[in-house]
Design a protein around this motif. Structure first.
Motif, PDB file in Angstrom:
ATOM      1  N   UNK A  14       7.737  19.393 -38.516  1.00 38.81           N
ATOM      2  CA  UNK A  14       6.625  19.772 -39.393  1.00 38.81           C
ATOM      3  C   UNK A  14       5.402  18.902 -39.142  1.00 38.81           C
ATOM      4  N   UNK A  15       5.617  17.612 -38.978  1.00 34.12           N
ATOM      5  CA  UNK A  15       4.488  16.706 -38.742  1.00 34.12           C
ATOM      6  C   UNK A  15       3.879  16.910 -37.364  1.00 34.12           C
ATOM      7  N   UNK A  16       4.704  17.234 -36.383  1.00 32.82           N
ATOM      8  CA  UNK A  16       4.172  17.525 -35.050  1.00 32.82           C
ATOM      9  C   UNK A  16       3.256  18.749 -35.098  1.00 32.82           C
ATOM     10  N   UNK A  17       3.709  19.783 -35.799  1.00 34.28           N
ATOM     11  CA  UNK A  17       2.890  20.986 -35.907  1.00 34.28           C
ATOM     12  C   UNK A  17       1.590  20.699 -36.644  1.00 34.28           C
ATOM     13  N   UNK A  18       1.664  19.893 -37.687  1.00 35.67           N
ATOM     14  CA  UNK A  18       0.466  19.554 -38.451  1.00 35.67           C
ATOM     15  C   UNK A  18      -0.518  18.762 -37.586  1.00 35.67           C
ATOM     16  N   UNK A  19       0.010  17.791 -36.827  1.00 37.60           N
ATOM     17  CA  UNK A  19      -0.844  16.982 -35.962  1.00 37.60           C
ATOM     18  C   UNK A  19      -1.453  17.794 -34.834  1.00 37.60           C
ATOM     19  N   UNK A  20      -0.817  18.941 -34.513  1.00 36.48           N
ATOM     20  CA  UNK A  20      -1.296  19.798 -33.425  1.00 36.48           C
ATOM     21  C   UNK A  20      -2.343  20.798 -33.897  1.00 36.48           C
TER      22      UNK A  20
END
Length: 355
Positions: free
Chosen positions: A187-193
């Motif tokens: 979830x955090x990877x997607x948000x950071x992307x």
């Protein structure tokens, strides 16, 4: 980084011998604490070409449950028999080495967890993951980071998002089990992307965690339903679904995915601790919408672990990735840690500190 201390006990050391977690019986439905036991064993005897490791931080992962039934899923690792020791990813420190590239004091990551000391043959490891025994760079971060974000947990999320799901900025992404170890990283990877990220979890407290701590755009409790919140938070549909649950979650995703949507099938925890749910009855949506569904194992991408570690470490240092721990103390707490993790009573990465 938040530690949730669940127990406080003293672990063994070389003078006291070794201990390991063994399967007592195959579970009848959900795993119970007394299906497992912690037993004393002899210290491993050093052997040519091997590395003796004092394990320090055990990764507690849902996939361990798949080996505790009489038969494991086809193509997966063999099921354990009663009396056999569990295996799992763990960070440890080399005590003695007869293998090239490893020296006393080295911090390592390997797959013979669920014991305090392990004798590891770099050429023949328990879980069969290529490169599973690896020396860790202490400069990248503390052991808690190495077993979570920079270990197989981080690799699973990273590979699922960027390789399997081909994540693109501006994608609308739904992450199931988003408060868990892999889901929270994904979830955090997607948000950071640059994506719009929707997370689901199994309690009001976890929903608050997803919104207030991880900063997701929306979050909901799946126990209150799936279709209504997905329609509310993604009225035009979703582009990517990261699936750790299966069953009704996958069915809902197939309804709400847009044409050319992508699904990373990471796990199916809905069926790990009991009767597996039936396959979605709307699977034909994958055909009519030209959806790409791909299952994957983290070990498939073991050769990309250095690349993933570098990326994940950069995001952690920049503050774009948060690591929360459900931390248990002492090997004797490992059975309870597994049961708690499988039942959804932990948030973030579940680990057992071995001293």
């Amino acid at each position: 980084m938040t530690d949730t201390a669940m127990n406080d006990t003293t672990t063994g050391n070389a003078a006291q011998g070794n201990r390991e977690v063994r399967l007592v019986r195959h579970p009848d439905g959900a795993l119970a604490v007394d299906d497992l036991e912690v037993v004393p064993t002899e210290m491993p005897t050093m052997a040519p070409g091997h590395v003796l490791i004092r394990n320090t931080l055990l990764s507690v992962d849902a996939a361990t449950r798949l080996r505790l039934d009489p038969v494991s899923p086809p193509g997966y690792l063999p099921a354990l028999k009663p009396g056999e020791a569990l295996a799992g990813m763990v960070v440890g420190e080399v005590v003695e080495s007869d293998a090239e590239g490893y020296a006393p004091g080295d911090l390592v990551h390997h797959d013979l967890g669920y014991r305090e000391y392990a004798l590891v043959d770099p050429e023949n490891q328990a879980l069969g993951v290529a490169g599973a025994l690896s020396k860790l760079d202490r400069e990248l971060g503390p052991p808690e980071l190495q077993v979570g974000l920079l270990g197989m947990t981080g690799l699973t999320a990273w590979a699922g998002m960027f390789v399997v799901a081909s994540l693109k900025p501006d994608d609308v992404v739904w992450i199931s089990a988003a408060a868990g170890a892999v889901g929270s990283v994904a979830a955090q990877l997607a948000k950071a992307h640059g994506c719009r990220v929707i997370g689901s979890a199994g309690s009001a407290e976890k929903v608050t965690y997803l919104k207030d701590v991880l900063g997701l755009d929306a979050a909901f409790n799946w126990r209150d339903g799936l279709d209504e919140p997905l329609s509310e938070f993604a009225p035009e549909g979703i582009d990517v679904y990261f699936d750790s649950v299966g069953g009704d979650h996958l069915k809902a995703a197939l309804t709400h995915l847009r044409p050319l949507g992508r699904v990373a099938l990471c796990g199916a925890i809905a069926g790990y601790d009991g009767q597996p749910p039936a396959a979605p009855d709307n699977l034909f949506n994958a055909t009519t919408k030209d959806i790409n569904l791909r299952g994957f194992l983290a070990g498939t991408f073991a050769d990309r672990l250095p690349e993933a570690r570098k990326h994940l470490a950069e995001l952690w240092r920049s503050g774009d990735l948060n690591l929360d721990l459900a931390k248990y103390e002492g090997l004797e707490s490992a059975p309870q840690a597994i049961v708690d993790m499988l039942s959804g009573r932990t948030t973030g990465k579940c680990v057992v500190a071995l001293g």
